[in-house]
Motif scaffolding. Structure first.
Motif, PDB file in Angstrom:
ATOM      1  N   THR A  74       0.939  -1.412  -0.034  1.00  0.00           N
ATOM      2  CA  THR A  74       0.057   0.071   0.035  1.00  0.00           C
ATOM      3  C   THR A  74       0.929   1.282  -0.035  1.00  0.00           C
ATOM      4  O   THR A  74       0.427   2.373  -0.015  1.00  0.00           O
ATOM      5  CB  THR A  74      -0.723   0.019   1.355  1.00  0.00           C
ATOM      6  N   HIS A  75       2.087   1.025   0.115  1.00  0.00           N
ATOM      7  CA  HIS A  75       3.011   2.203   0.059  1.00  0.00           C
ATOM      8  C   HIS A  75       4.301   1.789  -0.926  1.00  0.00           C
ATOM      9  O   HIS A  75       5.278   1.775  -0.229  1.00  0.00           O
ATOM     10  CB  HIS A  75       3.686   2.560   1.664  1.00  0.00           C
ATOM     11  N   PRO A  76       3.937   1.853  -2.233  1.00  0.00           N
ATOM     12  CA  PRO A  76       4.775   1.266  -3.000  1.00  0.00           C
ATOM     13  C   PRO A  76       6.112   2.027  -3.047  1.00  0.00           C
ATOM     14  O   PRO A  76       7.207   1.614  -3.424  1.00  0.00           O
ATOM     15  CB  PRO A  76       4.155   1.109  -4.427  1.00  0.00           C
ATOM     16  N   ASP A  77       5.970   3.369  -2.952  1.00  0.00           N
ATOM     17  CA  ASP A  77       7.129   4.344  -3.175  1.00  0.00           C
ATOM     18  C   ASP A  77       8.292   4.168  -2.214  1.00  0.00           C
ATOM     19  O   ASP A  77       9.405   4.348  -2.291  1.00  0.00           O
ATOM     20  CB  ASP A  77       6.550   5.902  -3.047  1.00  0.00           C
ATOM     21  N   ALA A  78       8.011   3.493  -0.981  1.00  0.00           N
ATOM     22  CA  ALA A  78       8.962   3.454   0.090  1.00  0.00           C
ATOM     23  C   ALA A  78       9.655   2.082  -0.278  1.00  0.00           C
ATOM     24  O   ALA A  78      10.727   2.011   0.435  1.00  0.00           O
ATOM     25  CB  ALA A  78       8.113   3.097   1.413  1.00  0.00           C
ATOM     26  N   ARG A  79       9.270   1.184  -1.203  1.00  0.00           N
ATOM     27  CA  ARG A  79       9.976   0.040  -1.818  1.00  0.00           C
ATOM     28  C   ARG A  79      10.483  -0.826  -0.511  1.00  0.00           C
ATOM     29  O   ARG A  79      11.798  -1.043  -0.453  1.00  0.00           O
ATOM     30  CB  ARG A  79      11.346   0.523  -2.385  1.00  0.00           C
ATOM     31  N   LEU A  80       9.564  -1.150   0.287  1.00  0.00           N
ATOM     32  CA  LEU A  80       9.783  -1.955   1.394  1.00  0.00           C
ATOM     33  C   LEU A  80       9.572  -3.568   0.833  1.00  0.00           C
ATOM     34  O   LEU A  80       9.748  -4.505   1.836  1.00  0.00           O
ATOM     35  CB  LEU A  80       8.918  -1.626   2.490  1.00  0.00           C
ATOM     36  N   TRP A  81       9.339  -3.832  -0.347  1.00  0.00           N
ATOM     37  CA  TRP A  81       9.032  -5.259  -0.711  1.00  0.00           C
ATOM     38  C   TRP A  81       9.823  -5.412  -1.976  1.00  0.00           C
ATOM     39  O   TRP A  81       9.806  -4.676  -2.749  1.00  0.00           O
ATOM     40  CB  TRP A  81       7.644  -5.604  -1.073  1.00  0.00           C
ATOM     41  N   PRO A  82      10.745  -6.215  -2.079  1.00  0.00           N
ATOM     42  CA  PRO A  82      11.615  -6.453  -3.153  1.00  0.00           C
ATOM     43  C   PRO A  82      11.193  -6.668  -4.531  1.00  0.00           C
ATOM     44  O   PRO A  82      10.033  -7.081  -4.594  1.00  0.00           O
ATOM     45  CB  PRO A  82      12.648  -7.752  -2.567  1.00  0.00           C
ATOM     46  N   ALA A  83      11.722  -6.024  -5.493  1.00  0.00           N
ATOM     47  CA  ALA A  83      10.899  -6.044  -6.809  1.00  0.00           C
ATOM     48  C   ALA A  83      11.595  -7.301  -7.773  1.00  0.00           C
ATOM     49  O   ALA A  83      10.897  -7.658  -8.421  1.00  0.00           O
ATOM     50  CB  ALA A  83      11.258  -4.844  -7.512  1.00  0.00           C
ATOM     51  N   ASP A  84      12.679  -7.699  -7.327  1.00  0.00           N
ATOM     52  CA  ASP A  84      13.288  -9.035  -8.006  1.00  0.00           C
ATOM     53  C   ASP A  84      12.858 -10.201  -7.441  1.00  0.00           C
ATOM     54  O   ASP A  84      12.583 -10.368  -6.275  1.00  0.00           O
ATOM     55  CB  ASP A  84      14.599  -8.920  -8.091  1.00  0.00           C
ATOM     56  N   HIS A  86      14.255 -12.793  -6.649  1.00  0.00           N
ATOM     57  CA  HIS A  86      15.053 -13.868  -5.575  1.00  0.00           C
ATOM     58  C   HIS A  86      14.909 -13.058  -4.185  1.00  0.00           C
ATOM     59  O   HIS A  86      14.964 -13.475  -3.386  1.00  0.00           O
ATOM     60  CB  HIS A  86      16.502 -13.634  -6.004  1.00  0.00           C
ATOM     61  N   GLY A  87      14.915 -11.588  -4.269  1.00  0.00           N
ATOM     62  CA  GLY A  87      14.793 -10.858  -3.176  1.00  0.00           C
ATOM     63  C   GLY A  87      13.135 -10.734  -2.538  1.00  0.00           C
ATOM     64  O   GLY A  87      13.086 -11.181  -1.313  1.00  0.00           O
ATOM     65  N   GLU A  88      12.281 -11.123  -3.332  1.00  0.00           N
ATOM     66  CA  GLU A  88      11.118 -11.158  -3.179  1.00  0.00           C
ATOM     67  C   GLU A  88      10.884 -12.549  -2.327  1.00  0.00           C
ATOM     68  O   GLU A  88      10.018 -12.679  -1.158  1.00  0.00           O
ATOM     69  CB  GLU A  88       9.943 -11.262  -4.214  1.00  0.00           C
ATOM     70  N   ALA A  89      11.341 -13.589  -2.778  1.00  0.00           N
ATOM     71  CA  ALA A  89      11.520 -14.774  -2.225  1.00  0.00           C
ATOM     72  C   ALA A  89      12.282 -14.845  -0.823  1.00  0.00           C
ATOM     73  O   ALA A  89      11.835 -15.428   0.103  1.00  0.00           O
ATOM     74  CB  ALA A  89      12.066 -15.788  -3.113  1.00  0.00           C
ATOM     75  N   ARG A  90      13.151 -14.208  -0.907  1.00  0.00           N
ATOM     76  CA  ARG A  90      13.795 -14.300   0.458  1.00  0.00           C
ATOM     77  C   ARG A  90      13.292 -13.382   1.361  1.00  0.00           C
ATOM     78  O   ARG A  90      13.353 -14.039   2.641  1.00  0.00           O
ATOM     79  CB  ARG A  90      15.305 -13.620   0.229  1.00  0.00           C
ATOM     80  N   CYS A  91      12.833 -12.471   1.062  1.00  0.00           N
ATOM     81  CA  CYS A  91      11.948 -11.613   2.169  1.00  0.00           C
ATOM     82  C   CYS A  91      10.785 -12.523   2.715  1.00  0.00           C
ATOM     83  O   CYS A  91      10.426 -12.449   3.972  1.00  0.00           O
ATOM     84  CB  CYS A  91      11.351 -10.450   1.404  1.00  0.00           C
ATOM     85  N   ALA A 152      18.367  -8.070   5.022  1.00  0.00           N
ATOM     86  CA  ALA A 152      17.781  -9.581   5.174  1.00  0.00           C
ATOM     87  C   ALA A 152      17.769 -10.303   3.752  1.00  0.00           C
ATOM     88  O   ALA A 152      18.155 -11.300   3.384  1.00  0.00           O
ATOM     89  CB  ALA A 152      16.460  -9.550   5.809  1.00  0.00           C
ATOM     90  N   ALA A 153      17.114  -9.375   2.846  1.00  0.00           N
ATOM     91  CA  ALA A 153      16.492  -9.884   1.606  1.00  0.00           C
ATOM     92  C   ALA A 153      17.722  -9.581   0.617  1.00  0.00           C
ATOM     93  O   ALA A 153      17.481  -9.815  -0.669  1.00  0.00           O
ATOM     94  CB  ALA A 153      15.114  -9.292   1.108  1.00  0.00           C
ATOM     95  N   GLY A 154      18.533  -8.815   0.868  1.00  0.00           N
ATOM     96  CA  GLY A 154      19.766  -8.555  -0.122  1.00  0.00           C
ATOM     97  C   GLY A 154      20.552  -7.263   0.016  1.00  0.00           C
ATOM     98  O   GLY A 154      20.506  -6.803   1.122  1.00  0.00           O
ATOM     99  N   GLU A 155      20.564  -6.654  -0.828  1.00  0.00           N
ATOM    100  CA  GLU A 155      21.345  -5.272  -0.596  1.00  0.00           C
ATOM    101  C   GLU A 155      20.108  -4.214  -0.336  1.00  0.00           C
ATOM    102  O   GLU A 155      20.613  -3.085   0.179  1.00  0.00           O
ATOM    103  CB  GLU A 155      21.841  -4.663  -2.329  1.00  0.00           C
ATOM    104  N   SER A 156      19.066  -4.268  -0.715  1.00  0.00           N
ATOM    105  CA  SER A 156      17.852  -3.360  -0.180  1.00  0.00           C
ATOM    106  C   SER A 156      17.177  -3.890   0.797  1.00  0.00           C
ATOM    107  O   SER A 156      16.702  -4.755   1.143  1.00  0.00           O
ATOM    108  CB  SER A 156      16.877  -3.066  -1.461  1.00  0.00           C
TER     109      SER A 156
END
Length: 216
Positions: A74-84, A86-91, A152-156
């Motif tokens: 609900t707050h996509p501009d904050a980029r708190l969920w990985p877009a790629d 691998h990062g999404e799965a790790r999160c 935790a999920a990578g670089e971001s």
């Protein structure tokens, strides 16, 4: 939005995420020590009688993994969920493990009455829980150390990071009393990065919590 929380509880993860997102929200403190989570008023919000709960108008979300994901999308501009992928799965993996593995293990120490009816039984639950929890904390440490990333999920940064901080803070507390810096250095380095973030400081201040002193 309204976040229903208890100071220092696992709801701290959602509290930090809302701050990170720049969300317009009200933090509503629930006195769990006084049993407010079992009051008729709160049970209408969350029949489970637990925190956190997040109310967005008439829509209520419970459980940290669901709330953290909801805040992120609900707050996509904050980029708190990985877009790629691998990062999404790790999160998602971290959210699942922390909620279903780390938290229940700690609960066997903190809430032994949930698992045994007699004093002897409760003591056995606590002692077994202490051994199991240290093993699980070692799993977290090894995973962070092997990845070698800042977050935790990578670089971001992602919503998995405040959730990790909650359990680091519990490990540093009186019930576990771990030497977090000595025994879990990679996790402590992550905690050090976390406490430097304004959102973490804001959530800790609102909850009346003392920030851990972590020398570089």
């Amino acid at each position: 939005m309204k976040l229903y929380y208890a100071p220092g509880a696992c709801s701290l993860a959602s509290h930090i995420a809302l701050e990170e997102a720049g969300a317009d929200f009200e933090a509503v403190r629930i006195d769990t020590a006084g049993g407010q989570q079992r009051s008729p008023q709160y049970l209408k919000i969350n029949p489970k009688g637990r925190v956190p709960s997040l109310a967005d108008g008439d829509f209520v979300v419970t459980e940290n993994p669901a709330i953290l994901r909801y805040v992120a999308v609900t707050h996509p501009d904050a980029r708190l969920w990985p877009a790629d992928p691998h990062g999404e799965a790790r999160c998602a993996e971290w959210l699942a493990f922390l909620s279903s593995g780390v938290h229940p293990s700690y609960a066997h120490i903190r809430r032994a009455e949930r698992y045994a009816a007699t004093e002897e039984g409760r003591q056995d639950v606590v002692e077994t829980g202490k051994r199991a929890t240290r093993e699980i904390y070692r799993m977290v440490e090894d995973k962070l150390a092997a990845a070698g990333d800042d977050w935790a999920a990578g670089e971001s940064y992602s919503v998995a990071d405040p959730y990790l901080l909650v359990f680091w803070n519990w490990g540093n507390g009186s019930f576990l009393g771990y030497d977090m810096a000595g025994d879990f250095p990679a996790w402590t380095a992550h905690a050090r990065r976390m406490v430097g973030r304004p959102a973490v400081r804001a959530a800790f201040e609102r909850e009346g919590l003392k920030l851990p002193e972590l020398a570089a």
